[in-house]
Design a protein around this motif. Structure first.
Motif, short mmCIF file in Angstrom:
data_model
loop_
_atom_site.label_atom_id
_atom_site.label_comp_id
_atom_site.label_asym_id
_atom_site.label_seq_id
_atom_site.Cartn_x
_atom_site.Cartn_y
_atom_site.Cartn_z
N ASP A 4 2.72 -9.10 12.70
CA ASP A 4 3.86 -8.20 12.41
C ASP A 4 4.62 -8.63 11.16
OD1 ASP A 4 3.59 -6.50 14.63
OD2 ASP A 4 4.52 -7.98 15.93
N ASN A 5 4.36 -9.85 10.67
CA ASN A 5 5.08 -10.34 9.50
C ASN A 5 4.24 -10.28 8.21
OD1 ASN A 5 7.90 -11.43 10.13
ND2 ASN A 5 6.69 -12.18 11.86
N LEU A 6 3.05 -9.67 8.29
CA LEU A 6 2.24 -9.54 7.08
C LEU A 6 2.92 -8.54 6.14
CD1 LEU A 6 -1.38 -9.42 8.58
CD2 LEU A 6 -0.30 -11.32 7.35
N PHE A 7 2.93 -8.86 4.85
CA PHE A 7 3.57 -7.95 3.89
C PHE A 7 2.67 -6.74 3.63
CE2 PHE A 7 6.05 -11.75 3.00
CZ PHE A 7 7.31 -11.21 2.81
N GLY A 8 3.27 -5.58 3.53
CA GLY A 8 2.53 -4.35 3.23
C GLY A 8 3.14 -3.69 2.01
N PRO A 9 2.53 -2.59 1.55
CA PRO A 9 3.02 -1.92 0.32
C PRO A 9 4.48 -1.46 0.44
CG PRO A 9 1.09 -0.77 1.28
CD PRO A 9 1.36 -1.95 2.13
N LYS A 56 10.42 -11.03 7.04
CA LYS A 56 9.06 -11.54 6.81
C LYS A 56 9.10 -12.75 5.87
CE LYS A 56 6.80 -7.08 7.49
NZ LYS A 56 5.95 -6.03 6.90
N GLY A 57 9.93 -12.65 4.83
CA GLY A 57 10.06 -13.76 3.90
C GLY A 57 10.54 -15.02 4.61
N VAL A 58 11.55 -14.85 5.47
CA VAL A 58 12.10 -15.98 6.24
C VAL A 58 11.00 -16.60 7.10
CG1 VAL A 58 13.62 -16.50 8.21
CG2 VAL A 58 14.51 -15.27 6.23
N PHE A 59 10.22 -15.74 7.75
CA PHE A 59 9.15 -16.20 8.63
C PHE A 59 8.15 -17.09 7.87
CE2 PHE A 59 4.91 -15.59 10.50
CZ PHE A 59 5.13 -15.86 11.84
#
Ligand code: HEM
Length: 210
Positions: free
Chosen positions: A76-81, A112-115
């Motif tokens: 769930d924390n993978l970066f997307g467009p 996500k960045g924090v994760f």
């Protein structure tokens, strides 16, 4: 009547709070070892010898607790467009203009960045900590490598502490977030406003964003 959506199960919440406890203990014992002006913190752990003995075990504990969260939440924390758009508009978020933000999934780009910063710092803390852990490994590690490890250990600890402060601030600042980790649920309104794509997914509803 207010409608609530499940965000975390009891095991995940238990895991999170164990990690918070261990992080606090590892952090304060680490500070006690870091600088003489913080020596008084040794009293919390039964004196300097105990602090030195316990600190690495508490650190390993944080890492193990995080590992469970990592495997459960990495996807769930993978970066997307869509995250790039969120990052470009993050100044609006800071101004409190949430309406300008693009819709987010379970986590927004900031979370996500924090994760990932937490994951990288904890890995660095573990690897470097093992290299100068006197009781078990340090004897077989060259001194220059141990010295470099100490520096990287301290820098990683500093960065993760900043990120944890940001994480706590964000959890308190966005009203209705803390209950996700205390009761496991969030209001449907919270989900719709802050994580619209996740709201759509869990409710199966495609209501208008605002
Ligand atoms: C008093 C301190 C803390 C509070 C109040 C707090 C609160 C929260 C809350 C409310 C969430 C759910 C956010 C959401 O679902 O949108 C969360 C998630 C999380 N927390 Fe904490 N937290 C604290 C400390 C920590 C610490 C010390 C760590 C790590 C060292 C941590 C790591 C995480 C992680 C990894 C998540 C999942 C978010 C993601 O995957 O992006 N938290 N926390």
């Amino acid at each position: 009547m207010k409608r609530y959506l499940q965000r975390y199960g009891s095991m995940m919440r238990f895991n999170h709070w164990i990690m918070v406890l261990l992080f606090g203990l590892a952090g304060f014992s680490g500070l006690a070892l870091f600088h003489p002006s913080l020596f008084f913190l040794n009293n919390l752990f039964g004196g300097p010898q105990w602090t030195r003995i316990l600190h690495p075990y508490m650190g390993v504990g944080v890492f193990i607790a995080f590992l469970f969260m990592f495997f459960a939440l990495a996807k769930d924390n993978l970066f997307g467009p869509r995250d790039m758009e969120w990052i470009n508009k993050s100044s609006d978020m800071l101004k409190g203009n949430k309406a300008a933000m693009p819709p987010a999934g379970k986590y927004n780009a900031g979370q996500k960045g924090v994760f990932w910063v937490m994951a990288i710092c904890l890995l660095l803390l573990l690897v470097t900590g093992l290299l100068f852990w006197q009781q078990w490994f340090a004897d077989s590690v060259p001194i220059p490598l141990q010295r470099a490890a100490v520096v990287i250990h301290a820098i990683s600890a500093f960065i993760i502490s900043l990120v944890v402060v940001m994480h706590i601030y964000a959890a308190l600042w966005v009203k209705g977030t803390v209950r996700a980790m205390t009761q496991g649920t969030v209001s449907a309104g919270w989900a719709k406003q802050n994580h619209y794509l996740w709201y759509k997914k869990v409710t199966g509803q495609g209501a208008d964003k605002r």
